[in-house]
Design an enzyme around this catalytic site. Structure first.
Site, PDB file in Angstrom:
ATOM      1  N   SER A  16       0.808  -1.227   0.000  1.00 36.84           N
ATOM      2  CA  SER A  16       0.000   0.000   0.000  1.00 36.84           C
ATOM      3  C   SER A  16       0.839   1.274   0.000  1.00 36.84           C
ATOM      4  CB  SER A  16      -0.961  -0.007   1.194  1.00 36.84           C
ATOM      5  OG  SER A  16      -1.962  -0.978   1.026  1.00 36.84           O
ATOM      6  N   LYS A  65     -10.197  -5.235   9.890  1.00 38.09           N
ATOM      7  CA  LYS A  65     -11.300  -4.816   9.024  1.00 38.09           C
ATOM      8  C   LYS A  65     -12.656  -4.844   9.724  1.00 38.09           C
ATOM      9  CE  LYS A  65      -9.061  -6.082   4.668  1.00 38.09           C
ATOM     10  NZ  LYS A  65      -9.191  -6.802   3.382  1.00 38.09           N
ATOM     11  N   ASN A  86     -12.085  -1.646   4.889  1.00 38.77           N
ATOM     12  CA  ASN A  86     -10.655  -1.571   4.571  1.00 38.77           C
ATOM     13  C   ASN A  86     -10.207  -0.138   4.302  1.00 38.77           C
ATOM     14  OD1 ASN A  86     -11.678  -1.110   1.951  1.00 38.77           O
ATOM     15  ND2 ASN A  86      -9.954  -2.179   1.004  1.00 38.77           N
ATOM     16  N   GLY A 125     -12.283 -21.631  -1.728  1.00 35.97           N
ATOM     17  CA  GLY A 125     -12.019 -21.160  -0.379  1.00 35.97           C
ATOM     18  C   GLY A 125     -13.209 -20.417   0.197  1.00 35.97           C
ATOM     19  N   ALA A 126     -13.224 -20.305   1.536  1.00 39.51           N
ATOM     20  CA  ALA A 126     -14.382 -19.695   2.193  1.00 39.51           C
ATOM     21  C   ALA A 126     -13.969 -18.824   3.376  1.00 39.51           C
ATOM     22  CB  ALA A 126     -15.351 -20.790   2.657  1.00 39.51           C
ATOM     23  N   GLY A 127     -12.801 -18.181   3.267  1.00 42.31           N
ATOM     24  CA  GLY A 127     -12.349 -17.294   4.326  1.00 42.31           C
ATOM     25  C   GLY A 127     -12.866 -15.884   4.140  1.00 42.31           C
ATOM     26  N   TYR A 214      -0.605 -12.412  -4.786  1.00 39.17           N
ATOM     27  CA  TYR A 214       0.328 -11.677  -5.650  1.00 39.17           C
ATOM     28  C   TYR A 214       1.786 -12.001  -5.361  1.00 39.17           C
ATOM     29  CZ  TYR A 214       0.737  -8.431  -1.671  1.00 39.17           C
ATOM     30  OH  TYR A 214       0.943  -7.881  -0.437  1.00 39.17           O
ATOM     31  N   GLY A 235      -3.534 -11.043  -7.696  1.00 38.82           N
ATOM     32  CA  GLY A 235      -3.738 -10.201  -6.531  1.00 38.82           C
ATOM     33  C   GLY A 235      -3.319  -8.759  -6.742  1.00 38.82           C
TER      34      GLY A 235
END
Length: 273
Positions: A16, A65, A86, A125-127, A214, A235
């Protein structure tokens, strides 16, 4: 000096600062700075309470978050839809407003690659990222979304997210994930190496894969997908598009420099290897 920063833990890997600083340079915002702070849930309330009028915004990564929401004066409908913020914008009248740019970031990244609508989709996935992916699919998918879960405990949770977001969700066992690779859009939300075993199962002439990792890149699945002629997003695409939206909200500029932000991210990743 006008300040912004990214918060989370661990935070040293975050791209970032590179992305936002590149945007400031391109926009001529010489009096803006963007830093990173190692902040956990326990330290977050004190940090937010200490923000002065020089602060314009915050980017938040895990595990903050959800923890930040009680500290804010309001959150957008997008953030509320997945109970995750975020982005925090500090207004001139002292309010702290939360948003989620991951969801529109996914949509914008897909739009850039020509994916505006799909009839069905697969999520691997399920996070936490899967809920944002599901919210993005609520905007572009007209039919069923199949979510391949690695933990049975996630089955009910993903069904509940589907009901909440207005998406027809079917959950399936992780062992059967190869069956989902034929969907026109596959979004992989799992940690590094979790999907490596699926590389050999990529069908001929696949559709679009959006793998949210990424680094390392490409994943084994992404490499196999590209070799078979499929459209591929990574990503960095998500990072860039959500950063564009954050920069626009924090600075008040209507158009953030997408190309400059992407170039800075690509250069930073090359420098890591």
């Amino acid at each position: 000096m006008i300040r912004a920063a990214v918060l989370g833990t661990p935070i040293e890997h975050s791209l970032s600062p590179v992305l936002h600083r590149a945007a400031y340079q391109e926009l001529g915002l010489d009096d803006w700075s963007y830093d990173r702070f190692e902040i956990d849930e326990a330290a977050l309330p004190k940090f937010v309470a200490g923000l002065g009028p020089e602060w314009a915004g915050l980017s938040l990564t895990m595990p903050l978050k959800r923890a930040v929401i009680p500290l804010l004066d309001g959150i957008s409908d997008t953030a509320a839809s997945v109970e995750a913020v975020n982005t925090v914008v500090l207004t001139k009248d002292g309010r702290r407003l939360g948003d989620n740019t991951d969801i529109p970031g996914i949509v914008s990244a897909l739009h850039e690659r020509g994916v505006d609508k799909v009839e069905n989709a697969t999520i691997l996935g399920a996070g936490a990222t899967a809920s944002s992916a599901l919210a993005a699919l609520a905007r572009i998918c007209s039919g069923e979304v199949t979510v391949y879960v690695r933990s049975r405990a996630r089955v009910d949770e993903m069904q509940e997210w589907g009901e909440r977001l207005g998406v027809a969700v079917r959950t399936a066992d992780w062992a059967d994930a190869a069956d989902g690779l034929g969907a026109p859009l596959v979004i992989a939300t799992t940690p590094a190496s979790a999907t490596d075993w699926l590389a050999a199962a990529v069908p001929a002439g696949p559709g679009t894969l959006f793998d949210v990792l990424y680094d390392p890149w490409p994943t084994a699945l992404a490499a196999a997908w590209s070799q078979r002629g499929g459209r591929l997003l990574g990503g960095l695409d998500l990072l860039v598009h959500q950063a564009v939206l954050q920069v626009e909200q924090m600075t008040g500029r209507h158009t953030a420099p997408l190309a400059a932000i992407r170039a800075a991210g690509e250069a930073a990743l090359r420098a890591r290897h």
